[in-house]
Structure formats: structure tokens, C-alpha cells
Design an enzyme around this catalytic site. Structure first.
Site: not given
Lengths: 205, 373
Positions: B148, B217, B313, B346-347
Site C-alpha cells: 500500500s 476509519r 483489491d 486490499h488488506d
């Protein structure tokens, strides 16, 4: 470092022929490079600067383990990254028959490479013809052991078909080396009937 | 058990920044694991993502309940093996986990910078890391590895210090932030701005804009997951009850999860740092510095690359990694690229250690061997 064993070139005479086409220090692109062991050999024996394209994640992991640079690619769509004539030799070994559009890929490889080496599986071989003619079913060979309904080889052709296609695409055949495991004289005389495969060296006309 | 000690490095000179200003008395919080080889060939820099810190692996004390953020990947015997490599990880400039950031005290005024802190860039973060590199006596990193925003830093390393990085592993990243990502960052910051405690960044320690930060968040966290991973993990499950409440308290497990993520984030992260780091990412655009031509941006680069993306992602999708790969190939660099099949979004770069690990391990081993050849 994990190292795969080199390919046994006696089992793959087409790769032996192709390896002899690689000039020392030249830039080589292998389309569908598998675990990269052929490129690894070209790098070590021919001091070639190599790059492989491969679609399968597990094979890519093996290329990385073999220290061979590899780009995950779908050959049907992803060859546009490469500039014209950016490789001395583009290799396509026993893969053309799996493409959705073999004609488009051939156009691409003679664009990207100064020369291209295509190892072609010949379905004009008498064994295949016999299966269709006498057994009345689609041929199965030791090279291509699939059934007609599950085969990844969706575009099968004969040496003559390939020659016609090259003419149609304005691609010059610089060299053709038929491969036969038996009947060497017959293979040389009638490749379309007796060769199991053929290595073509191509360039853009 | 691997115990690591956080350390501090005070930069000996002011740090020049892309915005034209400079920062005095910059501190970098960092951790190192392993031993630098006598020939200096085994140093690996790990660069962290938006909310990460210097604590990449191991524990600070034996009682520490949680290990570092990439403990599955980094440590003794792990893919990035600290028995073999000297691993360095530092908290980025502008962050709030030990390195100088907007909540640090401005030496000119004696008060926290807050929004007087200069707007920083990814390249500024890397410039500070380069000072740390010199301080640690490292002449060349065997590899710079990051996911990232960490991947953005890794690429900046390859571009700005071509002789000082042998290889780079940018994971789940992009060469420029997309308008969609800029938009998400904007909405996150707007949520913070609209918090009654915001006070233009001059909030006190006991009145932080926690509601706004938690909302930012939660929003961002959705972009780190995928439709598939959320469906698998939560489905339409209800959290506590068997039926709908018919009011607006949280009913669904996914709502409860996001609430929890927001609350946990507020405990460890600062709103002003969130502003500065998201802004640094907004401004990240490698091609723009080379007249819009990404290939030219990598013109002086010599490092070998292993670029990795993840199929699900959608924040930094595979197409972005392919752009990077294409630009690198135009420069005839040694490049490998793999899109790992994963449902984690994405994680995935933090979660797919089983697949990513062996690739990193083998790639690094080959680079190290080439150093000694």
C-alpha cells in the site's frame, strides 16, 4: 536456493532446436514459460537476458524461486506492454493451440520480436489422421492426451495450415525443422504426414 | 520469543521538504531485527502503510499481548527471515507512533505544530528514511519491501536512490492515487473537520475529534475489504438479536465490526496525522514528475522489482500494478509480477502470508545470492 532441474532436452527436441537459435547475450521472451527452467537454462548456457510470461500463479512462484523474471499475463490480451522489436527472440513452445486467437498472437510476436520461434504440434500426423479416419473420433496423442470436450487445445492445426496462416498474415518463415520420433527420412520428405511437430522461425515480412 | 526495542534517531540537520519548507529536530522512531552482515549485503527496509508503525514484528515485552503488524511475514524463520536479514522499519514522518508529526512540539514555538506542520510527501518520508540508513551505516538495501503506502515509498527509494537499493517489492500499490481514492480521503477528512472537537486541528489531548476520526476509519476500512470478504465474514448476520430492532442502533454484524474498528483506531491514531498522511498519498503521482510519462519516472532506476497485486483489491487494483510493470519493462529492468488470487481485498497484503511469503522468501534469497556471486 531452490532450483528446478533443467529440462531434459532429449524429451523436448523442439526446445533443443530453439535453444540453438539463441545467440549469446540476446534478449529472449518466452510466452507461457511454465516454471522458467528453459529460460534459466538459456540464461546460464547462452548468457541470454530473459523474461517469461505465464498465467498460472503456482508456475510464477516457481519462476521466482528459479530467479527467472516473470510477468503474469494472459497471452490472449496482454502482449501490448512490449515495444516493437524489443526482443531478439520470442519463443512460443506448444502453446499456440491454446490461444483464443492464434492469428492475433502470431501478429504480436513478430511485432515484439525480431524473430520468433514457434514450436507447433502437427495434427496432420498420420497417427491423428488414422484415428479420425478409422476410429471416427478426434485424435488423442501422447503430447495431447485430452478428450475433445475438456482439452485446453482449442485450435489444432496441421503444418500445412500453419504455413497458410503465415502467408495470410504476411509472416516470413525463415526456417522450419520438422520433428519426428521415428521414420526420420519420411519425416523429412513428408513432414505434414510424419512429423509430430515442427519448429518454425518467423519474422515479419 | 522475539523481543525488540523501539529506538529513536534525531536527524542531525534540518530535513528539506518537497513543499519548500524544512523541518528541524526531526525524530524517527525505528526498530531493527537481526544483524547487519560484515559486507552489509543483508539489510532489508520495510516500509509501512497509512496506519502502520515501526513495530513490524516481535513483541516489546514478554507480556505484550500483540506482536508487530507483519509478524506473520517477518521474524526468525519467517519469509523475511531475521536470522538471515537485518530488518529495519521506521515510523513515517508525519505519523503519530514516535516519529515527528503534526502533534510534535514545534521547536520554534514550544507548542504542538498541529496544522502548522508542513504538508509532506511520500518522497519526504523516504528522504528521512535515507538519513536513518546513513546513521545505521547501511550502504545499500538488499530490498525495500512495502504494501500500500509502503509500496509507494519502496518505489520512491528505487527512483531517488538508485545505487542504494538492489531490489524493490511494491505490494498492492499504485504509481498515482486515483480520483476515487482521493475522494475517499477527502470524505474521511471532512468527517474529522465536522467533529465538534476538531477546532482546526488545535484540539486538546482530552478532547480529540474521535467521532470524526472513527468515521474516517470506518469509511477507509470498507475500501480495504471486498464485497466477497464481507459477505463471507459477516453475511447479513445480526450481531446480538434474532430479529431487526426497528430502530437505528446497530443490528448487523458488519455494523458492529466497523464500529469496533473505528473505536480501536481512535485509541492509537491521531486525527492530524490522518490529515497529513492521507494528503501525502493524494499528492503521490510518480508520472506527473516526469511529464506524465511513468516510464520516464523510472529512467534512472536500476533495482530489480517484484510487483505483487491481489485480485480482489479494488482500492489499488491489478491494473495499477500492471501500469507500473509496463513502465519498468520499458526501461528494460529486471521485473517480476504476480497477481495473487485472494478474496481479502486490499488488506490481502497483510493476510495472504501463506502465498506471498514463499515468493518474498525466494526472491530475497536469489537477490542475496546474486550479491555474493
Amino acid at each position: 536456493m531452490p532450483k528446478s532441474l533443467y529440462l531434459d532436452l532429449r524429451r523436448r527436441p523442439d526446445l533443443k532446436i530453439i535453444s540453438e537459435l539463441v545467440h549469446p547475450g540476446s534478449r529472449v521472451l518466452d510466452l507461457g514459460c511454465g516454471d522458467g527452467s528453459f529460460l534459466q537454462m538459456l540464461r546460464e548456457k547462452r548468457n541470454a537476458e530473459v523474461l517469461g510470461l505465464e498465467i498460472d500463479q503456482q508456475e510464477i512462484a516457481k519462476c521466482i524461486a528459479n530467479g527467472v523474471p516473470v510477468i503474469q499475463s494472459d497471452l490472449d490480451t496482454d502482449l501490448d506492454f512490449a515495444e516493437d522489436n524489443s526482443f531478439d527472440l520470442v519463443i512460443l513452445s506448444q502453446t499456440l493451440q491454446q490461444m483464443r486467437r492464434p492469428d492475433q498472437l502470431l501478429r504480436q510476436i513478430v511485432r515484439v520480436g525480431r524473430r520468433a520461434a514457434v514450436s507447433f504440434i502437427n495434427f496432420g500426423h498420420f497417427h491423428c489422421r488414422f484415428q479420425v479416419f478409422f476410429a471416427g473420433s478426434m485424435p488423442r496423442t501422447t503430447q495431447i492426451p485430452y478428450q475433445w470436450y475438456n482439452t485446453p487445445n482449442i485450435h489444432l492445426g496441421t503444418i500445412r495450415d500453419f504455413q497458410h496462416l503465415c502467408r495470410h498474415l504476411d509472416i516470413r518463415i525463415l526456417q522450419e525443422t520438422p520433428i519426428g520420433f521415428s521414420f526420420p527420412l519420411l519425416t523429412a520428405a513428408w513432414p505434414n504426414l510424419f512429423a509430430v511437430g515442427c519448429v518454425f522461425v518467423l519474422e515479419k515480412a | 520469543m522475539l523481543i525488540v526495542k523501539p529506538q529513536n534517531f534525531l536527524l542531525p540537520a534540518p530535513l528539506p521538504l518537497d513543499c519548500g519548507r524544512e523541518l528541524r529536530q526531526v525524530n524517527l522512531r525505528y526498530e531493527t531485527v537481526g544483524t547487519l552482515a560484515p559486507d552489509g549485503s543483508n539489510a532489508v527496509l520495510i516500509t509501512h502503510a497509512l496506519s502502520g508503525d515501526a513495530h513490524v514484528c516481535g513483541r516489546h515485552t514478554p507480556e505484550d499481548p500483540k506482536p508487530g503488524w507483519w509478524d506473520e511475514m517477518v521474524g526468525p524463520g519467517r519469509a523475511i527471515d531475521t536470522d538471515k536479514y537485518f530488518v529495519v522499519c521506521s515510523n513515517v514522518l508525519g505519523s503519530c507512533a514516535g516519529s515527528t508529526g503534526p502533534r510534535s512540539v514545534n521547536p520554534d514555538t514550544g507548542n504542538p505544530y498541529n496544522l502548522d506542520f508542513p504538508v509532506i510527501t511520500i518522497r519526504d518520508m523516504v528522504r528521512a528514511q535515507h538519513e536513518l540508513m546513513k546513521h545505521l551505516g547501511i550502504r545499500k538495501f538488499l530490498s525495500v519491501v512495502g504494501g500500500s503506502m509502503g509500496g509507494m515509498q519502496a518505489m520512491e527509494w528505487a527512483i531517488n536512490y538508485p545505487d542504494q537499493v538492489d531490489s524493490v517489492i511494491p505490494i498492492a500499490t499504485t504509481s498515482q492515487l486515483s480520483p476515487q481514492s482521493i475522494a475517499f480521503d477527502w470524505v474521511g477528512r471532512e468527517a474529522i473537520k465536522n467533529d465538534p472537537n476538531w477546532n482546526d486541528g488545535n484540539y486538546s489531548a482530552d478532547h480529540v475529534p474521535e467521532g470524526g476520526l472513527a468515521t474516517a476509519r470506518m469509511l477507509a476500512h470498507i475500501t480495504y475489504l471486498s464485497d466477497e470478504s464481507m459477505s463471507r465474514k459477516f453475511g447479513r448476520e445480526l450481531q446480538d438479536a434474532d430479529s431487526y430492532s426497528f430502530d437505528f442502533r446497530r443490528d448487523f454484524a458488519v455494523e458492529s465490526y466497523l464500529e469496533h474498528q473505528g473505536r480501536r483506531f481512535v485509541e492509537r491514531f491521531d486525527a492530524n496525522s490522518y490529515f497529513y498522511i492521507t494528503r501525502a498519498m493524494d499528492y503521490f503521482d510518480l508520472a506527473a514528475r516526469a511529464g506524465g510519462d511513468l516510464a520516464r519516472a523510472f529512467a534512472g532506476t536500476r533495482a530489480a522489482f517484484l510487483v505483487v497485486s491481489f485480485s480482489s483489491d479494488w482500492l489499488f487494483p491489478t491494473a495499477e500494478s500492471r501500469k507500473i510493470v509496463r513502465a519498468l519493462l520499458r526501461n528494460r529492468l529486471n521485473v517480476s509480477f504476480c497477481e495473487i488470487q485472494s478474496a481479502y481485498g486490499h488488506d490481502a497484503f497483510l493476510l495472504e502470508a501463506d502465498v506471498l511469503g514463499p515468493m518474498l522468501r525466494d526472491f530475497l534469497a536469489n537477490r542475496l545470492e546474486a550479491q555474493h556471486a
